[in-house]
Design a protein around this motif. Structure first.
Motif, PDB file in Angstrom:
ATOM      1  N   ALA A 191      -8.948  17.312   6.808  1.00  0.00           N
ATOM      2  CA  ALA A 191      -7.657  17.513   6.141  1.00  0.00           C
ATOM      3  C   ALA A 191      -6.767  16.292   6.331  1.00  0.00           C
ATOM      4  O   ALA A 191      -6.014  15.918   5.425  1.00  0.00           O
ATOM      5  N   ASP A 192      -6.865  15.648   7.495  1.00  0.00           N
ATOM      6  CA  ASP A 192      -6.078  14.437   7.732  1.00  0.00           C
ATOM      7  C   ASP A 192      -6.460  13.331   6.754  1.00  0.00           C
ATOM      8  O   ASP A 192      -5.592  12.645   6.206  1.00  0.00           O
ATOM      9  N   THR A 193      -7.759  13.169   6.530  1.00  0.00           N
ATOM     10  CA  THR A 193      -8.218  12.147   5.593  1.00  0.00           C
ATOM     11  C   THR A 193      -7.724  12.454   4.189  1.00  0.00           C
ATOM     12  O   THR A 193      -7.224  11.567   3.488  1.00  0.00           O
ATOM     13  N   MET A 194      -7.843  13.702   3.766  1.00  0.00           N
ATOM     14  CA  MET A 194      -7.368  14.068   2.422  1.00  0.00           C
ATOM     15  C   MET A 194      -5.867  13.825   2.297  1.00  0.00           C
ATOM     16  O   MET A 194      -5.406  13.280   1.291  1.00  0.00           O
ATOM     17  N   THR A 195      -5.121  14.219   3.321  1.00  0.00           N
ATOM     18  CA  THR A 195      -3.669  14.031   3.291  1.00  0.00           C
ATOM     19  C   THR A 195      -3.324  12.550   3.210  1.00  0.00           C
ATOM     20  O   THR A 195      -2.493  12.142   2.383  1.00  0.00           O
ATOM     21  N   ASN A 196      -3.968  11.744   4.043  1.00  0.00           N
ATOM     22  CA  ASN A 196      -3.689  10.300   4.036  1.00  0.00           C
ATOM     23  C   ASN A 196      -4.016   9.676   2.688  1.00  0.00           C
ATOM     24  O   ASN A 196      -3.269   8.829   2.187  1.00  0.00           O
ATOM     25  N   ARG A 197      -5.116  10.089   2.083  1.00  0.00           N
ATOM     26  CA  ARG A 197      -5.480   9.536   0.772  1.00  0.00           C
ATOM     27  C   ARG A 197      -4.456   9.905  -0.288  1.00  0.00           C
ATOM     28  O   ARG A 197      -4.088   9.078  -1.128  1.00  0.00           O
ATOM     29  N   LEU A 198      -3.983  11.141  -0.247  1.00  0.00           N
ATOM     30  CA  LEU A 198      -2.979  11.552  -1.233  1.00  0.00           C
ATOM     31  C   LEU A 198      -1.645  10.847  -1.001  1.00  0.00           C
ATOM     32  O   LEU A 198      -0.959  10.474  -1.957  1.00  0.00           O
ATOM     33  N   LEU A 199      -1.286  10.652   0.261  1.00  0.00           N
ATOM     34  CA  LEU A 199      -0.048   9.928   0.552  1.00  0.00           C
ATOM     35  C   LEU A 199      -0.159   8.465   0.113  1.00  0.00           C
ATOM     36  O   LEU A 199       0.807   7.895  -0.399  1.00  0.00           O
ATOM     37  N   GLN A 200      -1.332   7.860   0.281  1.00  0.00           N
ATOM     38  CA  GLN A 200      -1.531   6.486  -0.194  1.00  0.00           C
ATOM     39  C   GLN A 200      -1.452   6.433  -1.713  1.00  0.00           C
ATOM     40  O   GLN A 200      -0.899   5.492  -2.277  1.00  0.00           O
ATOM     41  N   ARG A 201      -2.019   7.450  -2.375  1.00  0.00           N
ATOM     42  CA  ARG A 201      -1.958   7.490  -3.838  1.00  0.00           C
ATOM     43  C   ARG A 201      -0.502   7.547  -4.309  1.00  0.00           C
ATOM     44  O   ARG A 201      -0.140   6.901  -5.287  1.00  0.00           O
ATOM     45  N   SER A 202       0.320   8.283  -3.580  1.00  0.00           N
ATOM     46  CA  SER A 202       1.711   8.441  -4.004  1.00  0.00           C
ATOM     47  C   SER A 202       2.485   7.127  -3.916  1.00  0.00           C
ATOM     48  O   SER A 202       3.502   6.956  -4.583  1.00  0.00           O
ATOM     49  N   GLN A 203       2.009   6.185  -3.098  1.00  0.00           N
ATOM     50  CA  GLN A 203       2.676   4.887  -2.995  1.00  0.00           C
ATOM     51  C   GLN A 203       2.456   4.046  -4.249  1.00  0.00           C
ATOM     52  O   GLN A 203       3.322   3.279  -4.643  1.00  0.00           O
ATOM     53  N   SER A 204       1.286   4.200  -4.872  1.00  0.00           N
ATOM     54  CA  SER A 204       1.001   3.384  -6.045  1.00  0.00           C
ATOM     55  C   SER A 204       1.384   4.077  -7.354  1.00  0.00           C
ATOM     56  O   SER A 204       1.656   3.409  -8.344  1.00  0.00           O
ATOM     57  N   SER A 205       1.366   5.388  -7.367  1.00  0.00           N
ATOM     58  CA  SER A 205       1.779   6.125  -8.569  1.00  0.00           C
ATOM     59  C   SER A 205       2.484   7.403  -8.125  1.00  0.00           C
ATOM     60  O   SER A 205       1.847   8.428  -7.893  1.00  0.00           O
ATOM     61  N   ASP A 210       2.825  15.019  -4.358  1.00  0.00           N
ATOM     62  CA  ASP A 210       2.199  14.284  -3.266  1.00  0.00           C
ATOM     63  C   ASP A 210       3.098  14.191  -2.036  1.00  0.00           C
ATOM     64  O   ASP A 210       2.942  13.292  -1.214  1.00  0.00           O
ATOM     65  N   ALA A 211       3.992  15.141  -1.871  1.00  0.00           N
ATOM     66  CA  ALA A 211       4.806  15.212  -0.664  1.00  0.00           C
ATOM     67  C   ALA A 211       3.991  15.931   0.418  1.00  0.00           C
ATOM     68  O   ALA A 211       3.120  16.746   0.124  1.00  0.00           O
ATOM     69  N   THR A 212       4.266  15.627   1.682  1.00  0.00           N
ATOM     70  CA  THR A 212       3.480  16.157   2.786  1.00  0.00           C
ATOM     71  C   THR A 212       3.407  17.682   2.774  1.00  0.00           C
ATOM     72  O   THR A 212       2.332  18.263   2.943  1.00  0.00           O
ATOM     73  N   LYS A 213       4.527  18.356   2.573  1.00  0.00           N
ATOM     74  CA  LYS A 213       4.529  19.825   2.565  1.00  0.00           C
ATOM     75  C   LYS A 213       3.721  20.371   1.393  1.00  0.00           C
ATOM     76  O   LYS A 213       2.989  21.346   1.530  1.00  0.00           O
ATOM     77  N   THR A 214       3.829  19.745   0.250  1.00  0.00           N
ATOM     78  CA  THR A 214       3.083  20.182  -0.931  1.00  0.00           C
ATOM     79  C   THR A 214       1.588  19.974  -0.723  1.00  0.00           C
ATOM     80  O   THR A 214       0.781  20.838  -1.072  1.00  0.00           O
ATOM     81  N   ILE A 215       1.238  18.864  -0.133  1.00  0.00           N
ATOM     82  CA  ILE A 215      -0.170  18.587   0.145  1.00  0.00           C
ATOM     83  C   ILE A 215      -0.730  19.645   1.093  1.00  0.00           C
ATOM     84  O   ILE A 215      -1.834  20.155   0.879  1.00  0.00           O
ATOM     85  N   ALA A 216       0.027  20.000   2.128  1.00  0.00           N
ATOM     86  CA  ALA A 216      -0.431  21.014   3.087  1.00  0.00           C
ATOM     87  C   ALA A 216      -0.691  22.346   2.390  1.00  0.00           C
ATOM     88  O   ALA A 216      -1.705  23.009   2.657  1.00  0.00           O
ATOM     89  N   LYS A 217       0.186  22.732   1.474  1.00  0.00           N
ATOM     90  CA  LYS A 217      -0.015  23.985   0.737  1.00  0.00           C
ATOM     91  C   LYS A 217      -1.237  23.891  -0.167  1.00  0.00           C
ATOM     92  O   LYS A 217      -2.016  24.847  -0.292  1.00  0.00           O
ATOM     93  N   ARG A 218      -1.415  22.749  -0.808  1.00  0.00           N
ATOM     94  CA  ARG A 218      -2.580  22.565  -1.686  1.00  0.00           C
ATOM     95  C   ARG A 218      -3.878  22.624  -0.889  1.00  0.00           C
ATOM     96  O   ARG A 218      -4.870  23.221  -1.334  1.00  0.00           O
ATOM     97  N   LEU A 219      -3.888  22.030   0.303  1.00  0.00           N
ATOM     98  CA  LEU A 219      -5.087  22.073   1.136  1.00  0.00           C
ATOM     99  C   LEU A 219      -5.381  23.498   1.602  1.00  0.00           C
ATOM    100  O   LEU A 219      -6.545  23.916   1.625  1.00  0.00           O
ATOM    101  N   GLU A 220      -4.356  24.220   1.949  1.00  0.00           N
ATOM    102  CA  GLU A 220      -4.546  25.623   2.350  1.00  0.00           C
ATOM    103  C   GLU A 220      -5.164  26.424   1.209  1.00  0.00           C
ATOM    104  O   GLU A 220      -6.117  27.182   1.406  1.00  0.00           O
ATOM    105  N   THR A 221      -4.669  26.232   0.006  1.00  0.00           N
ATOM    106  CA  THR A 221      -5.222  26.905  -1.171  1.00  0.00           C
ATOM    107  C   THR A 221      -6.666  26.476  -1.408  1.00  0.00           C
ATOM    108  O   THR A 221      -7.538  27.303  -1.689  1.00  0.00           O
ATOM    109  N   TYR A 222      -6.926  25.200  -1.271  1.00  0.00           N
ATOM    110  CA  TYR A 222      -8.277  24.670  -1.452  1.00  0.00           C
ATOM    111  C   TYR A 222      -9.251  25.319  -0.471  1.00  0.00           C
ATOM    112  O   TYR A 222     -10.324  25.786  -0.855  1.00  0.00           O
TER     113      TYR A 222
END
Length: 77
Positions: free
Chosen positions: A5-19, A24-36
């Motif tokens: 989950a840390d790797t997925m979160t970091n990748r999404l946070l890196q993506r948010s820097q370029s686009s 891609d906010a941390t709280k939203t990512i956590a909810k998406r991972l829980e759903t996943y």
């Protein structure tokens, strides 16, 4: 594709820097991972019992992951 989950979160946070994306906010990512996880764990368990599941280690660079994926596909054919 299996990574932490840390790797997925970091990748999404890196993506948010370029686009920048609103989801891609941390709280939203956590909810998406829980759903996943809630949705995918039963599916993964089912296919593990059928021996029809290939887990690919998705930790590492995109190039490393791609090579692992190619090797897994090649092993099927």
């Amino acid at each position: 594709m299996d990574c932490s989950a840390d790797t997925m979160t970091n990748r999404l946070l890196q993506r948010s820097q370029s686009s920048p994306r609103a989801d891609d906010a941390t709280k939203t990512i956590a909810k998406r991972l829980e759903t996943y996880y809630r949705a995918s764990i039963p599916v993964i368990a089912y296919y593990e019992t059928k021996t029809q599941l290939r887990k690919i280690n998705a930790e590492g660079t995109p190039e490393e992951v791609f090579l692992r994926l190619c090797a897994a596909i090649d092993s099927i054919f």
